[in-house]
Design a protein around this motif. Structure first.
Motif, PDB file in Angstrom:
ATOM      1  N   ILE A  48      -3.495   0.207  -3.945  1.00  0.00           N
ATOM      2  CA  ILE A  48      -3.543  -0.116  -2.522  1.00  0.00           C
ATOM      3  C   ILE A  48      -3.065  -1.539  -2.222  1.00  0.00           C
ATOM      4  O   ILE A  48      -2.486  -1.809  -1.179  1.00  0.00           O
ATOM      5  CB  ILE A  48      -4.973   0.110  -1.981  1.00  0.00           C
ATOM      6  N   GLY A 108       0.793  -1.220   0.000  1.00  0.00           N
ATOM      7  CA  GLY A 108       0.000   0.000   0.000  1.00  0.00           C
ATOM      8  C   GLY A 108       0.823   1.266   0.000  1.00  0.00           C
ATOM      9  O   GLY A 108       0.301   2.353   0.184  1.00  0.00           O
ATOM     10  N   ILE A 135       0.276   4.282  -2.649  1.00  0.00           N
ATOM     11  CA  ILE A 135      -1.046   4.913  -2.680  1.00  0.00           C
ATOM     12  C   ILE A 135      -0.969   6.379  -3.080  1.00  0.00           C
ATOM     13  O   ILE A 135      -1.923   6.946  -3.629  1.00  0.00           O
ATOM     14  CB  ILE A 135      -1.735   4.717  -1.324  1.00  0.00           C
TER      15      ILE A 135
END
Lengths: 215, 205
Positions: free
Chosen positions: B77, B67, B70
């Motif tokens: 993610i 993640g 992001i």
């Protein structure tokens, strides 16, 4: 054109057996000390470590030996590191998939195979100048020499430190504890590993007089 | 602030690179014959660890962990690139060493001649890669903590190599059994030094 050498010619055999004693990578050339000391408190991680190093070193040696005429000398260290790092990632993934507990125990030391000087040393000194087959044998030989020391050290450290051999409680079975024997916990700590290597070098050099350093 | 100091002290004495984790042993044994060269290598290690650990911290935080990407797009993610960490770290270390070498050569020629061949050697010193890998294991919160850890580990390594070099200079005049001379006795002394350092963590047997 040179005449073809047989697969197990004396010269090839020498690169296989030499590293076991007189040219041992650990106690004579002093390469790859960090993993030798760090993973030898028990036998299982030590054996897994030896096998991982064997895989990386033999395959890496072959790859570098195949590429040896195409690698520009100026960037050869980066090329070697990339090849080693890619192989180590493979080994790490395999270990995580099949022997997860051991891989947890080895923690960062799997990653540190990348900077294990045995591997860089052999790639630089042997594979850059030799054909793939002798390089492969050299890789196997050196990792055997490395594994040999690892197994000796881990045997003594596990036996004296925890009273077991490969997880099997030897001292408990022969009833040594009932006579008042206590495990030497210091054996599984870092400093004793160093002292044991020192003693190993002492014994080895008493038999190989020509390795004794001049004053 | 207290946190930073405790990380610093801990990485110097308790988690000492040489005595607790045996990292950087190869150069530790090879370059500890005199105090002068040992000092040079020790300073170079502090320098490189202080730079590579925070850089790798940022790379790990913003590129590699699950993640982490992001900030590029929310659809990333689930991307977990942590299996690439080894190759990224070693690439960063090798290029940082090269960069540091060029900068030092340009702006501090005297330091450059003093460090000599030690700078390029550092790329394959396992203490450096080990520093980055332990940094990932320790899960530091900020760049400051990671930098402190890097510098502290470097100082710990520096102390260790200066110590052994000083002892080796003295031991030249002692009468060591012939097969133990040189390498063997160095290992045993390092073991004894390690025992002394164990007192910092409290011995649990």
């Amino acid at each position: 054109m040179k005449e073809k050498e047989s697969l197990f010619s004396p010269r090839n055999l020498k690169s296989l057996t030499g590293p076991l004693s007189a040219g041992n990578p650990v106690i004579v050339l002093v390469l790859g000390i960090c993993p030798t000391l760090a993973v030898t408190s028990q036998m299982k991680p030590a054996i897994v470590m030896s096998l991982s190093v064997m895989a990386v070193l033999s395959i890496g040696n072959v790859i570098i030996s195949l590429l040896r005429n195409t690698i520009p000398p100026r960037i050869r260290i980066i090329v070697q590191l990339t090849v080693i790092a890619a192989l180590v990632i493979l080994v790490d993934q395999v270990l995580k998939a099949y022997v997860f507990e051991v891989s947890q125990k080895l923690s960062v030391f799997v990653g540190l195979i990348i900077t294990n000087c045995i591997i860089m040393g052999r790639l630089e000194a042997f594979a850059m100048a030799n054909k793939p087959w002798p390089s492969f044998l050299d890789g196997i030989g050196n990792s055997l020499g490395f594994g040999f020391i690892l197994i000796i050290l881990s045997f003594f450290r596990e036996l004296l430190g925890a009273g077991t051999v490969y997880g099997y409680p030897v001292f408990e079975k022969i009833g040594l504890y009932s006579t008042g024997y206590v495990d030497n916990g210091l054996m599984s700590k870092a400093p004793m590993a160093l002292i044991l290597v020192g003693i190993l070098i002492w014994i080895h050099r008493s038999f190989n007089k020509d390795l004794i350093e001049s004053k | 602030m207290e946190n930073i100091i405790s990380i610093f002290v801990k990485s110097i004495f308790i988690d000492n690179m040489v005595f607790a984790f045996f990292l950087g042993m190869c150069s530790y044994l090879a370059v500890s014959k005199t105090v002068k060269t040992a000092t040079g290598l020790g300073i170079a290690v502090i320098f490189v660890l202080g730079i590579t650990v925070p850089v790798n911290y940022l790379i790990n935080k913003y590129l590699l962990t699950e993640g982490a990407l992001i900030w590029l797009s929310p659809s990333f993610i689930d991307v977990d690139l942590s299996f690439l960490s080894f190759i990224m770290f070693i690439a960063v270390i090798a290029s940082m060493v090269q960069l540091v070498e060029m900068i030092v050569e340009k702006f501090a020629p005297t330091l450059y001649t003093n460090l000599g061949i030690f700078l390029p050697l550092i790329a394959v010193n396992c203490a450096i890669l080990g520093g980055s890998l332990f940094m990932v294991n320790n899960e530091f919160q900020t760049v400051g903590q990671a930098t402190t850890f890097g510098l502290g580990s470097g100082v710990g390594w520096f102390l260790a190599i200066i110590g052994i070099a000083a002892i080796r200079e003295k031991i030249k005049y002692s009468n060591v059994p012939a097969p133990l001379r040189g390498l063997g006795i160095t290992f045993i002394i390092t073991g004894l030094m390690g025992m002394a350092f164990m007192c910092f963590m409290g011995i649990k047997l």
